[in-house]
Design a protein around this motif. Structure first.
Motif, PDB file in Angstrom:
ATOM      1  N   PRO A 515      -5.147  42.250 -98.688  1.00  0.00           N
ATOM      2  CA  PRO A 515      -5.966  42.920 -99.713  1.00  0.00           C
ATOM      3  C   PRO A 515      -5.354  42.724-101.101  1.00  0.00           C
ATOM      4  CG  PRO A 515      -4.614  44.526 -98.574  1.00  0.00           C
ATOM      5  CD  PRO A 515      -4.363  43.203 -97.898  1.00  0.00           C
ATOM      6  N   GLU A 516      -6.118  43.056-102.135  1.00  0.00           N
ATOM      7  CA  GLU A 516      -5.614  42.973-103.501  1.00  0.00           C
ATOM      8  C   GLU A 516      -4.461  43.957-103.669  1.00  0.00           C
ATOM      9  OE1 GLU A 516      -8.578  43.478-106.429  1.00  0.00           O
ATOM     10  OE2 GLU A 516      -9.808  41.786-105.761  1.00  0.00           O
ATOM     11  N   GLY A 517      -3.380  43.458-104.298  1.00  0.00           N
ATOM     12  CA  GLY A 517      -2.202  44.289-104.489  1.00  0.00           C
ATOM     13  C   GLY A 517      -1.296  44.344-103.273  1.00  0.00           C
ATOM     14  N   GLY A 518      -1.624  43.588-102.257  1.00  0.00           N
ATOM     15  CA  GLY A 518      -0.819  43.584-101.056  1.00  0.00           C
ATOM     16  C   GLY A 518       0.457  42.775-101.214  1.00  0.00           C
ATOM     17  N   THR A 519       1.346  42.953-100.273  1.00  0.00           N
ATOM     18  CA  THR A 519       2.631  42.263-100.314  1.00  0.00           C
ATOM     19  C   THR A 519       2.767  41.384 -99.088  1.00  0.00           C
ATOM     20  OG1 THR A 519       3.673  44.094-101.495  1.00  0.00           O
ATOM     21  CG2 THR A 519       5.143  42.551-100.346  1.00  0.00           C
ATOM     22  N   ILE A 520       3.216  40.139 -99.343  1.00  0.00           N
ATOM     23  CA  ILE A 520       3.506  39.215 -98.250  1.00  0.00           C
ATOM     24  C   ILE A 520       5.024  39.077 -98.173  1.00  0.00           C
ATOM     25  CG2 ILE A 520       3.248  36.872 -97.392  1.00  0.00           C
ATOM     26  CD1 ILE A 520       0.594  36.727 -98.827  1.00  0.00           C
ATOM     27  N   THR A 521       5.573  39.322 -96.997  1.00  0.00           N
ATOM     28  CA  THR A 521       7.026  39.326 -96.814  1.00  0.00           C
ATOM     29  C   THR A 521       7.433  38.072 -96.044  1.00  0.00           C
ATOM     30  OG1 THR A 521       7.030  41.746 -96.744  1.00  0.00           O
ATOM     31  CG2 THR A 521       8.990  40.599 -95.896  1.00  0.00           C
ATOM     32  N   PHE A 522       8.469  37.363 -96.577  1.00  0.00           N
ATOM     33  CA  PHE A 522       8.982  36.145 -95.951  1.00  0.00           C
ATOM     34  C   PHE A 522      10.409  36.417 -95.474  1.00  0.00           C
ATOM     35  CE2 PHE A 522       6.067  35.008 -99.367  1.00  0.00           C
ATOM     36  CZ  PHE A 522       5.154  34.195 -98.717  1.00  0.00           C
ATOM     37  N   GLN A 523      10.674  36.095 -94.199  1.00  0.00           N
ATOM     38  CA  GLN A 523      12.011  36.290 -93.640  1.00  0.00           C
ATOM     39  C   GLN A 523      12.452  35.009 -92.938  1.00  0.00           C
ATOM     40  OE1 GLN A 523      11.808  39.698 -91.041  1.00  0.00           O
ATOM     41  NE2 GLN A 523      12.156  41.147 -92.724  1.00  0.00           N
ATOM     42  N   ALA A 524      13.776  34.775 -92.984  1.00  0.00           N
ATOM     43  CA  ALA A 524      14.386  33.652 -92.259  1.00  0.00           C
ATOM     44  C   ALA A 524      15.801  34.065 -91.911  1.00  0.00           C
ATOM     45  CB  ALA A 524      14.364  32.381 -93.086  1.00  0.00           C
ATOM     46  N   GLN A 525      16.083  34.282 -90.615  1.00  0.00           N
ATOM     47  CA  GLN A 525      17.375  34.774 -90.176  1.00  0.00           C
ATOM     48  C   GLN A 525      17.789  34.030 -88.894  1.00  0.00           C
ATOM     49  OE1 GLN A 525      19.165  36.931 -91.897  1.00  0.00           O
ATOM     50  NE2 GLN A 525      17.533  37.464 -93.381  1.00  0.00           N
ATOM     51  N   PRO A 526      19.122  33.859 -88.676  1.00  0.00           N
ATOM     52  CA  PRO A 526      19.579  33.261 -87.410  1.00  0.00           C
ATOM     53  C   PRO A 526      19.550  34.290 -86.277  1.00  0.00           C
ATOM     54  CG  PRO A 526      21.449  33.759 -88.817  1.00  0.00           C
ATOM     55  CD  PRO A 526      20.229  34.102 -89.641  1.00  0.00           C
ATOM     56  N   VAL A 527      19.002  33.890 -85.127  1.00  0.00           N
ATOM     57  CA  VAL A 527      18.926  34.777 -83.959  1.00  0.00           C
ATOM     58  C   VAL A 527      19.230  33.950 -82.712  1.00  0.00           C
ATOM     59  CG1 VAL A 527      17.486  36.302 -82.562  1.00  0.00           C
ATOM     60  CG2 VAL A 527      17.214  36.265 -85.056  1.00  0.00           C
ATOM     61  N   ASN A 528      20.390  34.214 -82.078  1.00  0.00           N
ATOM     62  CA  ASN A 528      20.757  33.563 -80.803  1.00  0.00           C
ATOM     63  C   ASN A 528      20.607  32.039 -80.868  1.00  0.00           C
ATOM     64  OD1 ASN A 528      21.256  36.068 -79.607  1.00  0.00           O
ATOM     65  ND2 ASN A 528      19.097  36.276 -78.958  1.00  0.00           N
ATOM     66  N   LYS A 529      21.326  31.423 -81.783  1.00  0.00           N
ATOM     67  CA  LYS A 529      21.366  29.966 -81.945  1.00  0.00           C
ATOM     68  C   LYS A 529      20.016  29.368 -82.324  1.00  0.00           C
ATOM     69  CE  LYS A 529      25.139  29.361 -78.647  1.00  0.00           C
ATOM     70  NZ  LYS A 529      25.612  28.648 -77.441  1.00  0.00           N
ATOM     71  N   HIS A 530      19.120  30.224 -82.807  1.00  0.00           N
ATOM     72  CA  HIS A 530      17.826  29.760 -83.277  1.00  0.00           C
ATOM     73  C   HIS A 530      17.553  30.340 -84.663  1.00  0.00           C
ATOM     74  CE1 HIS A 530      17.168  28.667 -79.090  1.00  0.00           C
ATOM     75  NE2 HIS A 530      16.106  27.956 -79.492  1.00  0.00           N
ATOM     76  N   LEU A 531      16.764  29.617 -85.413  1.00  0.00           N
ATOM     77  CA  LEU A 531      16.269  30.121 -86.688  1.00  0.00           C
ATOM     78  C   LEU A 531      14.959  30.829 -86.420  1.00  0.00           C
ATOM     79  CD1 LEU A 531      16.027  30.275 -89.807  1.00  0.00           C
ATOM     80  CD2 LEU A 531      14.908  28.042 -89.701  1.00  0.00           C
ATOM     81  N   GLN A 532      14.872  32.094 -86.844  1.00  0.00           N
ATOM     82  CA  GLN A 532      13.631  32.854 -86.674  1.00  0.00           C
ATOM     83  C   GLN A 532      13.011  33.078 -88.040  1.00  0.00           C
ATOM     84  OE1 GLN A 532      13.168  36.141 -83.770  1.00  0.00           O
ATOM     85  NE2 GLN A 532      12.650  37.397 -85.538  1.00  0.00           N
TER      86      GLN A 532
END
Length: 613
Positions: A515-532
């Motif tokens: 929606p208008e004024g909404g927020t999109i959140t971007f995450q990138a973290q290591p989890v158990n030998k994988h990139l999530q």
């Protein structure tokens, strides 16, 4: 098996048979011997008595032939003298009568009163007087008082011309001595018979033992064979019928041993085949009761063999709505069985075949169960795919046809309407081209064809920042972007263009549905030998039962809005194929009214590997 008692054994039967045969022989011989002996003794005794009586009659005949009257005392005196001089111990009664039937002389030890002068009416005497004959008539009678047998007879005293009876001699001879001898002989014979039976019984035991011993050995061997041990053999003692039976028994043991080995081998092969089959197998008898079931069948129907053993196949597979009787199974061939539950979808295909015996009569059924859930699902997806493709192509084609018909009818001459119609036609053509290209790309990736991946080592956080920056340059002023990226160097082995396509698709969807004024959140973290990696929006979200379907081809939560925004419905399906080609996973989480988060993982390059490079 319990031990056979002596009274039930063949040995006793053989002994009894021997004794009965001996008794039968002794009885036949004894009866014949005693009968002939009795006949001979009676004949000898009778001949002896008749000879004595004949001598006496001859002497009496001389006395009667003297010219004397029957009442003459000298006749009576001479006859009495002859009687007294007569010495025959076996004759216990002797009468001499004249022609009138009166007793002239008498010899009777039992009577103490003399009957001389009395007339007798004994039929045999009367017959001898009336029918004179030189032969003596006699028979054997039993004394009513003593019970002894008597030889009773009478003979005529003939005149010189042998035509007239001058008198008669009547006698009774005791035969007790004859029958006494016969009884003694019978006793001797009976004693001999008992002795013979005893000896025969002992010999019978020995003979029966020689016969039953090999049979007992065969019985013991049969008991051992019943336990599955075919290693032992029966000892053969001769070449007679029992010896031949022992040889045949040993041959049978060898053949059974070979047959058991063959059967066991086939059973193990069958067991191995049934155990390693992916399909389930259920065997029943001719009434439909379950007699055999392998592990896959047990897993498919959710019941063990011990739970369903003996139950009806119709009840186990829930075929009562399709079959009235087990005999109808042969006519249907195969059937699809729905064993789905609330939390699990399960479709089974059951193929039926009839088992026949050597007489080609129905002896049971074999049912092969196959899990066709995935096949039906794929078939359903194929049908839906064809329907969706047809629908997706029909909409722009219909639009293009309408605008082209309008242009053909003269709208091309209108300088305001014609450019707008051509622009719409161009957009719809581009949309169909994008749809066809996406379908081709998705088809290649699903067939595991060369997807054209050009992998390289990439530090993902700077790469991700660059893509987010590109979207921020064109973002709406009312849209907020929030980055929660790791400060570490996260190296992955990826095709940058393909992963860019995935990120573009996911971020575009997040922007479209926010929606208008909404927020999109971007995450990138290591989890158990994988990139999530995760991308979250604050849109309307979707029901939990539809979250996993957004990665299916042409699936849209809001179909009308998606088409208005120009989507083909294949973006997330392509994204899934790209991520899986990179050995990662992609999924989503959503709540209605709270937005949606799309996650995907990629394998990280290990530290050791980076040091080597």
């Amino acid at each position: 098996m319990k031990k056979v008692s002596f009274f039930q054994s063949v040995r006793l039967k053989l002994i009894v048979v021997y004794i009965l045969l001996l008794l039968l022989g002794i009885q036949v011989i004894g009866a014949y011997f005693v009968d002939k002996l009795e006949e001979q003794l009676e004949e000898n005794f009778t001949s002896s008595i008749e000879g004595t009586i004949r001598s006496l009659t001859y002497s009496l005949q001389n006395s009667f032939q003297l010219d004397r009257d029957e009442t003459d005392p000298s006749l009576k005196s001479d006859v009495q003298n002859l009687i007294q001089d007569f010495d025959e111990s076996d004759i216990q009664k002797l009468l001499v009568v004249d022609s009138n039937g009166r007793i002239i002389a008498e010899q009777n030890e039992e009577l103490r009163v003399s009957n001389v002068g009395k007339k007798v009416l004994i039929p045999r005497i009367t017959s001898a007087l009336q029918l004179p004959s030189s032969e003596s008539s006699h028979d054997i009678r039993q004394d009513g008082e003593t019970g002894n047998r008597l030889l009773v007879g009478a003979t005529s005293i003939l005149s010189s011309n042998e035509e007239q009876a001058l008198g008669a001699v009547y006698y009774q001879a005791d035969m007790s001595e004859v029958y006494g001898q016969l009884q003694t002989i019978n006793n001797i014979f009976a004693t001999g018979a008992v002795l013979a039976i005893t000896i025969t019984a002992l010999l019978g035991i020995l003979v029966a033992r020689t016969i039953t011993k090999p049979l007992s050995a065969m019985r013991r061997q049969a008991l051992v064979m019943s336990t599955g041990d075919f290693s032992q053999k029966v000892t053969v003692h001769g070449n007679d019928e029992i010896g031949q039976l022992g040889i045949a028994f040993n041959d049978l043991t060898e053949k059974l041993k070979l047959s058991q080995a063959t059967t066991e081998g086939e059973r193990r092969k069958l067991s191995s085949v049934l155990s390693n089959m992916s399909d389930g197998v259920i065997a029943t008898d001719r009434l439909g009761a379950v007699t055999l079931m392998n592990a896959p069948a047990s897993k498919l129907i959710g019941q063990s063999f011990y739970e369903v053993q003996g139950q009806s196949l119709i009840d186990i597979l829930e075929l009562s709505d399709q079959l009235n009787d087990i005999s109808e199974i042969d006519s249907i061939g195969s059937v699809i069985i729905d064993l789905s539950e609330d939390d699990q979808h399960l479709l089974l295909k059951a193929n039926f075949s009839v088992v026949q015996d050597e007489n080609e009569e129905m002896n049971g059924f074999i049912t092969v169960l196959s899990d066709v859930t995935e096949q039906e699902k794929v078939e359903q997806e194929r049908r839906e795919f064809v329907s969706n493709v047809s629908h997706e192509l029909r909409t722009p084609l219909t639009t293009m046809r309408s605008y082209i018909e309008a242009l053909t009818d003269g709208a091309w001459q209108d300088k305001e309407i014609a450019p707008r119609f051509l622009d719409v036609t161009q957009n719809e053509t581009d949309r169909m081209i994008r749809l066809v290209n996406d379908l081709l790309q998705l088809s290649k990736m699903e067939r595991k064809q060369d997807t054209g991946l050009f992998k390289e080592k990439v530090d993902f956080v700077p790469f991700f920042d660059h893509i987010i920056d590109r979207f921020e340059m064109n973002r709406d002023e009312n849209m907020n972007h929030q980055r929660e990226l790791s400060k570490q160097h996260l190296y992955v082995w990826i095709d940058k263009d393909k992963i860019t396509q995935v990120l573009d698709n996911v971020i575009s969807n997040a922007i479209k549905y926010s929606p208008e004024g909404g927020t999109i959140t971007f995450q990138a973290q290591p989890v158990n030998k994988h990139l999530q990696v995760s991308i979250s929006d604050q849109g309307l979200g979707m029901p939990s039962d539809t979250v996993d379907k957004i990665f299916d081809r042409f699936y849209r939560v809001d179909k009308a809005r998606s088409r208005e925004m120009g989507g083909t419905g294949l973006g997330l399906a392509i994204a899934r194929e790209i991520i899986e080609a990179h050995h990662g996973q992609i999924w989503a989480k959503s709540q209605e009214g709270k937005g949606t988060t799309v996650f995907f993982t990629l394998p990280l390059i290990s530290q050791k590997r980076r040091r080597r490079k």
